[in-house]
Write a protein that holds these residues in place. Sequence first.
Motif, mmCIF file in Angstrom:
data_model
loop_
_atom_site.group_PDB
_atom_site.id
_atom_site.type_symbol
_atom_site.label_atom_id
_atom_site.label_comp_id
_atom_site.label_asym_id
_atom_site.label_seq_id
_atom_site.Cartn_x
_atom_site.Cartn_y
_atom_site.Cartn_z
ATOM 1 N N SER A 1 0.805 -1.205 -0.085
ATOM 2 C CA SER A 1 -0.112 0.202 -0.058
ATOM 3 C C SER A 1 0.844 1.199 0.042
ATOM 4 O O SER A 1 2.100 1.169 0.232
ATOM 5 C CB SER A 1 -1.112 0.137 1.155
ATOM 6 O OG SER A 1 -0.193 0.143 2.277
ATOM 7 N N ALA A 2 0.222 2.327 -0.509
ATOM 8 C CA ALA A 2 0.746 3.725 -0.219
ATOM 9 C C ALA A 2 -0.183 4.858 -0.122
ATOM 10 O O ALA A 2 -1.458 4.362 -0.325
ATOM 11 C CB ALA A 2 1.732 3.935 -1.770
ATOM 12 N N LEU A 3 0.396 5.882 0.466
ATOM 13 C CA LEU A 3 -0.389 7.162 0.746
ATOM 14 C C LEU A 3 -0.137 8.048 -0.459
ATOM 15 O O LEU A 3 1.278 8.461 -0.578
ATOM 16 C CB LEU A 3 -0.293 7.698 1.906
ATOM 17 C CG LEU A 3 -0.966 8.995 2.359
ATOM 18 C CD1 LEU A 3 -2.596 8.656 2.556
ATOM 19 C CD2 LEU A 3 -0.685 9.558 3.464
ATOM 20 N N ALA A 4 -1.220 8.625 -1.021
ATOM 21 C CA ALA A 4 -0.859 9.592 -2.006
ATOM 22 C C ALA A 4 -1.328 11.068 -1.824
ATOM 23 O O ALA A 4 -2.612 10.960 -2.026
ATOM 24 C CB ALA A 4 -1.341 9.276 -3.522
ATOM 25 N N VAL A 5 -0.667 12.023 -1.299
ATOM 26 C CA VAL A 5 -1.077 13.265 -0.894
ATOM 27 C C VAL A 5 -0.405 14.334 -1.778
ATOM 28 O O VAL A 5 -1.018 15.108 -2.230
ATOM 29 C CB VAL A 5 -0.803 13.565 0.673
ATOM 30 C CG1 VAL A 5 -1.277 14.842 1.033
ATOM 31 C CG2 VAL A 5 -1.897 12.542 1.434
ATOM 32 N N LEU B 1 -12.021 10.274 -10.196
ATOM 33 C CA LEU B 1 -10.895 10.947 -9.795
ATOM 34 C C LEU B 1 -10.209 11.434 -11.178
ATOM 35 O O LEU B 1 -9.933 10.719 -11.940
ATOM 36 C CB LEU B 1 -9.761 9.921 -9.009
ATOM 37 C CG LEU B 1 -10.217 10.109 -7.538
ATOM 38 C CD1 LEU B 1 -11.669 9.443 -7.222
ATOM 39 C CD2 LEU B 1 -9.118 9.203 -6.746
ATOM 40 N N ASN B 2 -9.537 12.679 -10.956
ATOM 41 C CA ASN B 2 -8.740 13.306 -12.068
ATOM 42 C C ASN B 2 -7.732 14.226 -11.182
ATOM 43 O O ASN B 2 -7.962 14.855 -10.333
ATOM 44 C CB ASN B 2 -9.438 14.043 -12.933
ATOM 45 C CG ASN B 2 -10.308 13.451 -14.213
ATOM 46 O OD1 ASN B 2 -9.644 12.736 -14.999
ATOM 47 N ND2 ASN B 2 -11.394 13.202 -13.675
ATOM 48 N N GLY B 3 -6.371 14.005 -11.656
ATOM 49 C CA GLY B 3 -5.312 14.626 -11.001
ATOM 50 C C GLY B 3 -3.965 13.928 -11.115
ATOM 51 O O GLY B 3 -3.902 12.793 -11.641
ATOM 52 N N GLN B 4 -3.188 14.326 -10.359
ATOM 53 C CA GLN B 4 -1.768 13.949 -10.360
ATOM 54 C C GLN B 4 -1.142 13.953 -8.804
ATOM 55 O O GLN B 4 -1.229 14.862 -8.390
ATOM 56 C CB GLN B 4 -0.804 14.925 -11.404
ATOM 57 C CG GLN B 4 0.619 14.109 -11.429
ATOM 58 C CD GLN B 4 1.394 15.332 -12.410
ATOM 59 O OE1 GLN B 4 0.803 16.049 -13.156
ATOM 60 N NE2 GLN B 4 2.593 15.004 -12.384
ATOM 61 N N LYS B 5 -0.276 13.021 -8.874
ATOM 62 C CA LYS B 5 0.452 12.936 -7.246
ATOM 63 C C LYS B 5 2.000 12.714 -7.591
ATOM 64 O O LYS B 5 2.432 12.174 -8.445
ATOM 65 C CB LYS B 5 -0.090 11.803 -6.412
ATOM 66 C CG LYS B 5 -1.491 11.854 -5.986
ATOM 67 C CD LYS B 5 -1.793 13.102 -4.988
ATOM 68 C CE LYS B 5 -3.342 13.365 -4.649
ATOM 69 N NZ LYS B 5 -3.550 14.335 -3.918
ATOM 70 N N THR B 6 2.841 13.112 -6.663
ATOM 71 C CA THR B 6 4.322 12.835 -6.837
ATOM 72 C C THR B 6 4.943 12.529 -5.689
ATOM 73 O O THR B 6 4.499 12.705 -4.598
ATOM 74 C CB THR B 6 4.948 14.189 -7.463
ATOM 75 O OG1 THR B 6 6.186 13.581 -8.104
ATOM 76 C CG2 THR B 6 5.057 15.206 -6.590
ATOM 77 N N PHE B 7 6.168 12.001 -5.577
ATOM 78 C CA PHE B 7 7.040 11.800 -4.503
ATOM 79 C C PHE B 7 6.404 10.667 -3.512
ATOM 80 O O PHE B 7 6.633 10.646 -2.454
ATOM 81 C CB PHE B 7 7.228 13.026 -3.929
ATOM 82 C CG PHE B 7 7.968 14.093 -4.457
ATOM 83 C CD1 PHE B 7 8.983 13.805 -5.563
ATOM 84 C CD2 PHE B 7 8.034 15.437 -3.980
ATOM 85 C CE1 PHE B 7 9.396 14.890 -6.082
ATOM 86 C CE2 PHE B 7 8.553 16.642 -4.686
ATOM 87 C CZ PHE B 7 9.344 16.206 -5.634
ATOM 88 N N LEU C 1 1.993 9.428 -9.720
ATOM 89 C CA LEU C 1 0.836 8.736 -10.321
ATOM 90 C C LEU C 1 -0.342 9.710 -10.892
ATOM 91 O O LEU C 1 -0.247 10.877 -10.676
ATOM 92 C CB LEU C 1 0.101 8.518 -8.852
ATOM 93 C CG LEU C 1 1.048 7.667 -7.730
ATOM 94 C CD1 LEU C 1 0.091 7.462 -6.518
ATOM 95 C CD2 LEU C 1 1.530 6.470 -8.424
ATOM 96 N N PHE C 2 -0.918 9.058 -11.941
ATOM 97 C CA PHE C 2 -1.917 9.759 -12.664
ATOM 98 C C PHE C 2 -3.177 9.139 -12.821
ATOM 99 O O PHE C 2 -3.416 8.075 -12.822
ATOM 100 C CB PHE C 2 -1.457 9.858 -14.001
ATOM 101 C CG PHE C 2 -0.038 10.898 -14.079
ATOM 102 C CD1 PHE C 2 0.006 12.072 -14.489
ATOM 103 C CD2 PHE C 2 1.158 9.928 -14.221
ATOM 104 C CE1 PHE C 2 1.321 12.693 -14.601
ATOM 105 C CE2 PHE C 2 2.632 10.532 -14.354
ATOM 106 C CZ PHE C 2 2.344 12.031 -14.581
ATOM 107 N N PHE C 3 -4.139 9.971 -12.607
ATOM 108 C CA PHE C 3 -5.714 9.665 -12.415
ATOM 109 C C PHE C 3 -6.255 10.331 -13.620
ATOM 110 O O PHE C 3 -6.614 11.608 -13.546
ATOM 111 C CB PHE C 3 -6.293 10.104 -11.163
ATOM 112 C CG PHE C 3 -5.552 9.636 -9.973
ATOM 113 C CD1 PHE C 3 -5.534 8.375 -9.288
ATOM 114 C CD2 PHE C 3 -4.435 10.346 -9.538
ATOM 115 C CE1 PHE C 3 -4.885 7.975 -8.367
ATOM 116 C CE2 PHE C 3 -3.827 10.007 -8.376
ATOM 117 C CZ PHE C 3 -4.003 8.917 -7.708
#
Length: 391
Positions: free
Chosen positions: A123-127, A152-158, A214-216
């Motif tokens: 698992s991971a946490l994407a904030v 969901l639409n958007g982007q996460k990093t690190f 990550l991309f949504f």
Amino acid sequence: MSHWIFSEEHQMFRKAVRSFLEKEVEPNIELWEKEGETPRSLYKRMGELGFLGIKFPEEYGGSGLDLIMEAVFTEELSRSGSGGVGAAIGAHTTIAMTNIWRYGNHEQKLKYLVPGIKGEAISALAVTEPGGGSDVANIKTTAKRDGDYYVLNGQKTFITNGVNADYVIVAAKTREKPTHRNISLFIVETNSEGYSVGKKLKKLGWRSSDTGELFFENVRVPKKNLIGTENEGFRYIMQNFQYERMTLALGCIGAAEKALELAIKYSKERIQFKKPLSEFQVLRHKMVDMAVDIEKARNITYRALYLYNSGKDCVTEATMAKVYASEMLNRVTDQALQIHGGNGYMMEYSIQRLWRDARIQTIGGGTTQIMNEILTKQLGILSRPNKLQTQ
């Protein structure tokens, strides 16, 4: 050093964990550093030994033990000499799964917590987002309701474990306002249509943990995968920050102990001017200063841990622990590398890895500057309202 916070049971557990790490983790660190990730086999092995479910209820396959027992595991994991392995396992147990344990429902725990505890799912946490950093309230990823789904639409990093995770806890905006009451948490399975992982990010340190973008794109998440109550995600994130920052501080203590151990060992073996480095007073005193610095961080952190385990508010103590321990680790690893001289700069000496791994600690989980700003409010230095006060 021993401390009153630990019982005999805690100390016995520490010996068992250390023995496991020495046999099954430390010999493989260099390989995992080159591969850029912690292998699934380690999660599975730790799951079999009960290391991933220390604090979680027995009902879901955990051991139902106290947070102090998990703190022992966290310290020893970092003491093994790999911040990357500690980050990967910590992101899974302390950061991601903890949100399901604390705020999720029974069905979510059965479906996601159980395999996570067994080490069968990562698992991971994407904030964090490209334009957000420490500004959690500035999340741009959106989750719009569409019948029995959220889109969901958007982007996460690190995102630590972002490349290999089987499911990700995603923070997304479910309405525009009010700020701090417009974010929700969702469990997103990584095989969902529209979900994608960008490049595996190359890092200065923590190389044995995978970190990704990550991309949504119109990812449809079932309504049943909403964690807790809609629009309460910011509060959940802030509440878990206390424990997350304590675990980061614990990791700093474990890593600093390893750095000091390596410095002492090297100082006894390295001969200069016909005598060991340990016979030079300036270096002996330097190592004493390092030990004192570690002990200061240890006691600040253990006090925060004791308060948290007792169910008391410890925003001030946890924030202080994170600030002091992370800055301490950078000081200690820098001095340990200096004692190694030119050899410390060579890749075959593990002190360089500890030094590289240390640098992220004053950034991740909230920068030192953010921590200090929180403390100005907690200590009554800042009288006007501050949006960071709840972090």
